[in-house]
Design a protein around this motif. Structure first.
Motif, PDB file in Angstrom:
ATOM      1  N   PHE A  61      11.904  -1.562 -39.450  1.00 20.18           N
ATOM      2  CA  PHE A  61      11.971  -1.077 -40.830  1.00 20.18           C
ATOM      3  C   PHE A  61      12.746   0.233 -40.863  1.00 20.18           C
ATOM      4  N   ARG A  62      13.503   0.417 -41.977  1.00 19.03           N
ATOM      5  CA  ARG A  62      14.268   1.669 -42.148  1.00 19.03           C
ATOM      6  C   ARG A  62      13.634   2.544 -43.206  1.00 19.03           C
ATOM      7  N   PHE A  63      13.663   3.837 -42.986  1.00 17.36           N
ATOM      8  CA  PHE A  63      13.324   4.827 -44.020  1.00 17.36           C
ATOM      9  C   PHE A  63      14.543   5.733 -44.119  1.00 17.36           C
ATOM     10  N   ALA A  64      15.504   5.277 -44.940  1.00 19.26           N
ATOM     11  CA  ALA A  64      16.826   5.910 -44.916  1.00 19.26           C
ATOM     12  C   ALA A  64      16.763   7.380 -45.324  1.00 19.26           C
ATOM     13  N   ASP A  65      15.910   7.698 -46.304  1.00 19.72           N
ATOM     14  CA  ASP A  65      15.839   9.096 -46.776  1.00 19.72           C
ATOM     15  C   ASP A  65      15.457  10.034 -45.646  1.00 19.72           C
ATOM     16  N   GLN A  66      14.669   9.522 -44.729  1.00 22.96           N
ATOM     17  CA  GLN A  66      14.182  10.371 -43.634  1.00 22.96           C
ATOM     18  C   GLN A  66      14.889  10.081 -42.312  1.00 22.96           C
ATOM     19  N   GLU A  67      15.981   9.331 -42.396  1.00 26.44           N
ATOM     20  CA  GLU A  67      16.704   8.940 -41.178  1.00 26.44           C
ATOM     21  C   GLU A  67      15.724   8.555 -40.070  1.00 26.44           C
ATOM     22  N   THR A  68      14.842   7.633 -40.446  1.00 24.04           N
ATOM     23  CA  THR A  68      13.757   7.235 -39.547  1.00 24.04           C
ATOM     24  C   THR A  68      13.696   5.713 -39.455  1.00 24.04           C
ATOM     25  N   LEU A  69      13.377   5.212 -38.255  1.00 26.40           N
ATOM     26  CA  LEU A  69      13.132   3.776 -38.080  1.00 26.40           C
ATOM     27  C   LEU A  69      11.696   3.572 -37.634  1.00 26.40           C
ATOM     28  N   GLN A  70      11.203   2.393 -37.936  1.00 24.82           N
ATOM     29  CA  GLN A  70       9.889   2.002 -37.426  1.00 24.82           C
ATOM     30  C   GLN A  70      10.083   0.648 -36.762  1.00 24.82           C
ATOM     31  N   ASN A  71       9.689   0.528 -35.494  1.00 20.47           N
ATOM     32  CA  ASN A  71       9.855  -0.778 -34.856  1.00 20.47           C
ATOM     33  C   ASN A  71       8.593  -1.222 -34.152  1.00 20.47           C
ATOM     34  N   ALA A  72       8.381  -2.536 -34.249  1.00 18.52           N
ATOM     35  CA  ALA A  72       7.233  -3.151 -33.583  1.00 18.52           C
ATOM     36  C   ALA A  72       7.745  -4.369 -32.815  1.00 18.52           C
ATOM     37  N   LEU A  73       8.874  -4.174 -32.123  1.00 20.15           N
ATOM     38  CA  LEU A  73       9.556  -5.317 -31.524  1.00 20.15           C
ATOM     39  C   LEU A  73       8.706  -5.992 -30.444  1.00 20.15           C
ATOM     40  N   GLY A  74       8.120  -5.186 -29.558  1.00 26.43           N
ATOM     41  CA  GLY A  74       7.263  -5.770 -28.520  1.00 26.43           C
ATOM     42  C   GLY A  74       8.028  -6.348 -27.337  1.00 26.43           C
ATOM     43  N   PHE A  75       9.027  -5.589 -26.860  1.00 19.77           N
ATOM     44  CA  PHE A  75       9.789  -5.990 -25.656  1.00 19.77           C
ATOM     45  C   PHE A  75      10.331  -7.410 -25.758  1.00 19.77           C
ATOM     46  N   ASN A  76      10.973  -7.740 -26.864  1.00 19.33           N
ATOM     47  CA  ASN A  76      11.706  -9.007 -26.918  1.00 19.33           C
ATOM     48  C   ASN A  76      12.882  -8.894 -25.933  1.00 19.33           C
ATOM     49  N   ASN A  77      12.945  -9.794 -24.967  1.00 22.06           N
ATOM     50  CA  ASN A  77      14.045  -9.703 -23.989  1.00 22.06           C
ATOM     51  C   ASN A  77      14.135 -10.987 -23.190  1.00 22.06           C
ATOM     52  N   SER A  78      15.280 -11.165 -22.532  1.00 25.74           N
ATOM     53  CA  SER A  78      15.504 -12.444 -21.850  1.00 25.74           C
ATOM     54  C   SER A  78      15.094 -12.417 -20.376  1.00 25.74           C
ATOM     55  N   GLY A  79      14.389 -11.369 -19.972  1.00 24.14           N
ATOM     56  CA  GLY A  79      13.811 -11.373 -18.632  1.00 24.14           C
ATOM     57  C   GLY A  79      14.730 -10.805 -17.565  1.00 24.14           C
ATOM     58  N   MET A  80      14.125 -10.477 -16.419  1.00 18.73           N
ATOM     59  CA  MET A  80      14.887  -9.708 -15.414  1.00 18.73           C
ATOM     60  C   MET A  80      15.972 -10.531 -14.722  1.00 18.73           C
ATOM     61  N   GLU A  81      15.729 -11.829 -14.568  1.00 22.53           N
ATOM     62  CA  GLU A  81      16.732 -12.630 -13.866  1.00 22.53           C
ATOM     63  C   GLU A  81      18.024 -12.698 -14.689  1.00 22.53           C
ATOM     64  N   ALA A  82      17.852 -12.890 -15.996  1.00 21.61           N
ATOM     65  CA  ALA A  82      19.033 -12.955 -16.875  1.00 21.61           C
ATOM     66  C   ALA A  82      19.750 -11.606 -16.879  1.00 21.61           C
ATOM     67  N   MET A  83      18.980 -10.511 -16.889  1.00 19.42           N
ATOM     68  CA  MET A  83      19.619  -9.189 -16.874  1.00 19.42           C
ATOM     69  C   MET A  83      20.378  -8.977 -15.562  1.00 19.42           C
ATOM     70  N   LYS A  99      21.768 -11.141 -13.629  1.00 18.49           N
ATOM     71  CA  LYS A  99      23.016 -11.925 -13.638  1.00 18.49           C
ATOM     72  C   LYS A  99      24.061 -11.273 -14.531  1.00 18.49           C
ATOM     73  N   ARG A 100      23.626 -10.828 -15.714  1.00 14.17           N
ATOM     74  CA  ARG A 100      24.576 -10.206 -16.656  1.00 14.17           C
ATOM     75  C   ARG A 100      25.197  -8.949 -16.057  1.00 14.17           C
ATOM     76  N   LEU A 101      24.349  -8.123 -15.445  1.00 12.82           N
ATOM     77  CA  LEU A 101      24.870  -6.859 -14.917  1.00 12.82           C
ATOM     78  C   LEU A 101      25.709  -7.090 -13.668  1.00 12.82           C
ATOM     79  N   LYS A 102      25.436  -8.191 -12.979  1.00 10.92           N
ATOM     80  CA  LYS A 102      26.278  -8.517 -11.824  1.00 10.92           C
ATOM     81  C   LYS A 102      27.677  -8.891 -12.296  1.00 10.92           C
ATOM     82  N   ALA A 103      27.706  -9.619 -13.416  1.00 12.10           N
ATOM     83  CA  ALA A 103      29.004 -10.048 -13.950  1.00 12.10           C
ATOM     84  C   ALA A 103      29.766  -8.874 -14.564  1.00 12.10           C
ATOM     85  N   ARG A 104      29.019  -7.950 -15.201  1.00 12.46           N
ATOM     86  CA  ARG A 104      29.709  -6.857 -15.894  1.00 12.46           C
ATOM     87  C   ARG A 104      28.813  -5.629 -15.994  1.00 12.46           C
ATOM     88  N   ARG A 105      29.329  -4.546 -15.401  1.00 12.08           N
ATOM     89  CA  ARG A 105      28.623  -3.259 -15.465  1.00 12.08           C
ATOM     90  C   ARG A 105      29.623  -2.201 -15.845  1.00 12.08           C
TER      91      ARG A 105
END
Ligand SMILES: Cc1cc2nc3c(=O)[nH]c(=O)nc-3n(C[C@H](O)[C@H](O)[C@H](O)COP(=O)(O)O)c2cc1C
Length: 350
Positions: A106-128, A130-136
């Motif tokens: 969520f954005r609070f533009a007047d206060q240049e503030t964000l609120q996030n409750a994402l909860g570590f959405n991610n594709s996992g360490m193996e995918a990371m 591989k990605r970083l091996k291909a491009r860093r």
């Protein structure tokens, strides 16, 4: 098109959709190496006064991308092209996970503030890995911020960190142990001496990379200081201050979910930096993050004892040229005060 023209369009989209669009644009950018190089040349401030050697690595400037923007390590090269002195990717967990249900940013533009409750959405360490091996990113230090999976019981959390240290040691220049996100149930309960020391010691056994610990702004001052000292005693190379805050009173009307970042976090982040620097300056590296939004604020954090800074929320509100503007501003402030290197600035107000 300037960012001030683009912003109203982006802000018509839900925050997470705008973020996905930004990631896609960065993905396209890094797919065209010539364009990526020319953007990098335009946005990177090259000045020897901004340079530091830390852990044997060269940091071209002290402004880094904070964790959570590139959770999967897919666009670190493009992020580096925006002029950052270092990039932190993650938080990554051992196994992929979807995070919390949407909407969760969520954005609070007047206060240049964000609120996030994402909860570590991610594709996992193996995918990371591989990605970083291909491009860093070349020539820009890369950190990986690590956390436990939601399904891992808190008692078994250390096993997740062990898997991450082992699996990703060759993929990064430093690790950040995240025990301070408010969005993974029980994670912040790891912010106690025995757990933090156990995780840091395991990391030291498993990898030669420097290990930093990222703390929450919602700890009492004395708790943060005690934990930071304990982490350093166990071998941590640095402390990152701070993650997002659960002090919802800072934004009237905010729901009681997730964590707040940006301008409303500025004072607390600075205050905790001062407290921890009073004990640990010179004994470990301090990284300041939370509401850094200008060269003046960046300079204040350096003078308070931070060697490195990170930004996230201000980038959303002010656009990518902010990194260049902060670095140019730092050079101007240093020139005004006659400082010839960051070393002269860091901790000068202590
Ligand atoms: C949308 C969003 C996602 C974030 N995700 C993470 C994360 O995965 N891991 C982490 O350590 N911090 C995460 N953070 C916290 C930032 O790294 C940073 O500590 C915090 O936002 C304060 O800095 P800022 O005021 O410059 O945004 C996230 C912040 C935002 C706004």
């Amino acid at each position: 098109m300037s960012y001030s023209q683009l912003r109203p369009l982006l802000f018509r989209l839900p925050p997470e959709t705008a973020h996905e669009l930004a990631l896609r644009a960065l993905g396209l950018l890094q797919g065209i190496p010539q364009l990526c190089r020319s953007v990098r040349q335009r946005l990177t401030v090259t000045d020897r006064r901004l340079r530091q050697e830390i852990w044997g690595l060269e940091f071209g400037n002290p402004v880094g991308m904070a964790a959570g923007f590139d959770k999967n390590g897919g666009v670190a090269t493009a992020i580096a092209a925006l002029g950052f002195g270092f990039v932190e990717v993650g938080t990554v967990t051992p196994r992929p996970q979807p995070g919390n249900p949407r909407p969760r940013v969520f954005r609070f533009a007047d206060q240049e503030t964000l609120q996030n409750a994402l909860g570590f959405n991610n594709s996992g360490m193996e995918a990371m890995r591989k990605r970083l091996k291909a491009r860093r990113p070349a020539g820009v230090p890369l950190g990986i911020n690590i956390g436990k999976n939601k399904v891992t019981p808190v008692e078994a959390a250390a096993e997740d960190y062990v898997a991450l240290f082992g699996g990703l040691a060759d993929s990064c220049d430093y690790f950040v142990v995240n025990v301070s996100s408010p969005n993974t149930p029980g994670l912040r309960s790891l912010q106690e001496v025995t757990s933090v020391q156990g995780i840091v010691r395991k990391g030291r056994e498993l990898s030669s990379r420097p290990i930093l610990v990222k703390l929450a702004p919602d700890l009492e001052d004395h708790e943060a200081v005690e934990l930071a000292c304990a982490a350093v005693d166990a071998g941590a190379a640095g402390i990152v201050l701070t993650n997002t805050t659960t002090d919802y009173s800072l934004v009237p009307g905010a729901a009681r979910v997730g964590g707040l970042s940006g301008r409303v976090l500025k004072n607390r982040s600075f205050e905790l930096l001062e407290r921890v620097a009073a004990e640990l300056f010179g004994r470990c590296l301090l990284v300041s993050v939370g509401g850094v939004d200008s060269a003046e604020e960046a300079y204040r954090r350096l003078r308070a004892g931070a060697s490195l800074l990170q930004i996230y929320t201000a980038l959303v509100f002010q656009g990518p040229a902010l990194v260049r503007d902060i670095n140019r501003g730092l050079v101007a402030l240093m020139a005004r005060e006659g400082a010839k290197s960051l070393e002269e600035v860091i901790g000068a107000d202590r």
